[in-house]
Scaffold this motif. Structure first.
Motif, short mmCIF file in Angstrom:
data_model
loop_
_atom_site.label_atom_id
_atom_site.label_comp_id
_atom_site.label_asym_id
_atom_site.label_seq_id
_atom_site.Cartn_x
_atom_site.Cartn_y
_atom_site.Cartn_z
N VAL A 167 0.60 -1.62 -0.89
CA VAL A 167 -0.29 -0.26 0.22
C VAL A 167 1.06 1.04 0.09
N PHE A 168 0.50 2.06 -0.74
CA PHE A 168 0.44 3.85 -0.70
C PHE A 168 -0.33 3.79 -0.94
N LEU A 169 -0.41 4.74 1.19
CA LEU A 169 -1.55 5.86 1.16
C LEU A 169 -1.51 6.52 2.47
N ALA A 170 -1.78 7.54 2.01
CA ALA A 170 -1.53 8.66 2.92
C ALA A 170 -1.86 8.03 4.54
N PRO A 171 -1.91 8.21 5.23
CA PRO A 171 -1.64 8.05 7.19
C PRO A 171 -2.35 8.23 7.28
N PRO A 215 -4.83 4.06 9.75
CA PRO A 215 -6.02 3.43 11.17
C PRO A 215 -7.13 2.18 10.56
N PRO A 216 -7.96 3.02 9.49
CA PRO A 216 -9.26 1.96 9.35
C PRO A 216 -8.57 0.77 7.94
N LEU A 217 -7.07 1.14 7.54
CA LEU A 217 -6.93 0.12 6.75
C LEU A 217 -6.38 -0.95 7.62
N ALA A 275 -7.75 -1.73 10.41
CA ALA A 275 -8.81 -2.80 11.08
C ALA A 275 -9.08 -3.50 9.97
N LYS A 276 -9.92 -3.08 8.80
CA LYS A 276 -9.40 -3.70 7.72
C LYS A 276 -8.76 -5.19 7.44
N LEU A 277 -7.10 -4.72 7.19
CA LEU A 277 -6.83 -5.70 7.22
C LEU A 277 -6.64 -6.49 8.16
N LEU A 278 -6.60 -6.12 9.24
CA LEU A 278 -6.37 -7.37 10.31
C LEU A 278 -8.01 -8.52 10.23
N ALA A 279 -8.84 -7.54 9.46
CA ALA A 279 -9.88 -8.26 10.15
C ALA A 279 -9.98 -9.57 8.96
N GLU A 280 -9.52 -9.51 7.50
CA GLU A 280 -9.41 -10.20 6.68
C GLU A 280 -8.58 -10.55 6.18
N LEU A 281 -7.28 -10.67 6.02
CA LEU A 281 -5.88 -10.94 6.35
C LEU A 281 -6.18 -11.98 6.37
N PRO A 282 -5.00 -13.66 6.05
CA PRO A 282 -4.96 -14.22 6.67
C PRO A 282 -3.60 -14.09 7.38
N ASP A 283 -2.91 -15.27 8.37
CA ASP A 283 -2.15 -15.04 9.36
C ASP A 283 -1.05 -15.17 8.68
N PHE A 328 4.88 5.58 4.45
CA PHE A 328 4.21 5.65 5.44
C PHE A 328 3.96 4.78 6.20
N PRO A 329 3.95 4.36 7.44
CA PRO A 329 3.91 3.23 9.05
C PRO A 329 2.42 3.13 8.84
N PHE A 330 2.32 1.71 9.08
CA PHE A 330 0.56 2.35 10.15
C PHE A 330 1.07 2.32 11.57
N PRO A 331 0.77 3.22 12.35
CA PRO A 331 0.93 4.05 13.26
C PRO A 331 0.89 3.13 14.21
N SER A 332 -0.29 2.54 14.62
CA SER A 332 -0.07 0.86 16.03
C SER A 332 0.32 -0.51 15.53
N TRP A 333 1.06 -0.53 14.68
CA TRP A 333 2.25 -1.86 14.26
C TRP A 333 3.32 -1.60 14.56
#
Length: 126
Positions: A58-62, A66-68, A70-78, A87-92
């Motif tokens: 992903v190349f997306l704005a900061p 955060p909403p992305l 949540a989507k990735l946590l809900a949908e992606l496999p382990d 830009f990094p994911f702020p909480s990861w």
């Protein structure tokens, strides 16, 4: 998407809503000799089911991270890996990083992201 394909990731698919960026992406893939090997689809990332994806770049704005997240946590496999450019994911916590400045990328293994999320949830007061 082309670089992901060059690195051996297949299928290599990009999602884009902006018709001009979609055309530009297809043109650049064609010019680089990757027409038919990579694809760019006019789809809304928020509406696409990512549960069968194992490599997400992903190349997306900061502001959308955060909403992305949540989507990735809900949908992606382990077993999935997410690579974020610019830009990094702020909480990861990244599994690894490469480059610096505008050329920096952060890689996250979903299994580790989920483990860290469970650990912080278990350690926080309720």
């Amino acid at each position: 998407v082309v670089e992901a394909y060059k690195q051996g990731l297949s299928p290599a698919v990009g999602f884009e809503l902006n018709p001009w960026l979609l055309c530009l992406s297809n043109y650049r893939a064609w010019k680089a000799g990757y027409h038919g090997k990579v694809s760019f689809l006019k789809k809304d990332l928020w509406k696409v089911n990512l549960s069968d994806c194992y490599n997400v770049i992903v190349f997306l704005a900061p502001s959308v991270k955060p909403p992305l997240a949540a989507k990735l946590l809900a949908e992606l496999p382990d077993e999935a890996r997410v690579v974020a450019g610019r830009f990094p994911f702020p909480s990861w916590t990244p599994t690894s990083t490469l480059g610096q400045g505008l050329e920096q990328v952060w890689a996250y293994d979903m299994k580790e992201v989920r483990r860290a999320a469970r650990s912080s949830a278990a350690g926080s007061p309720v």
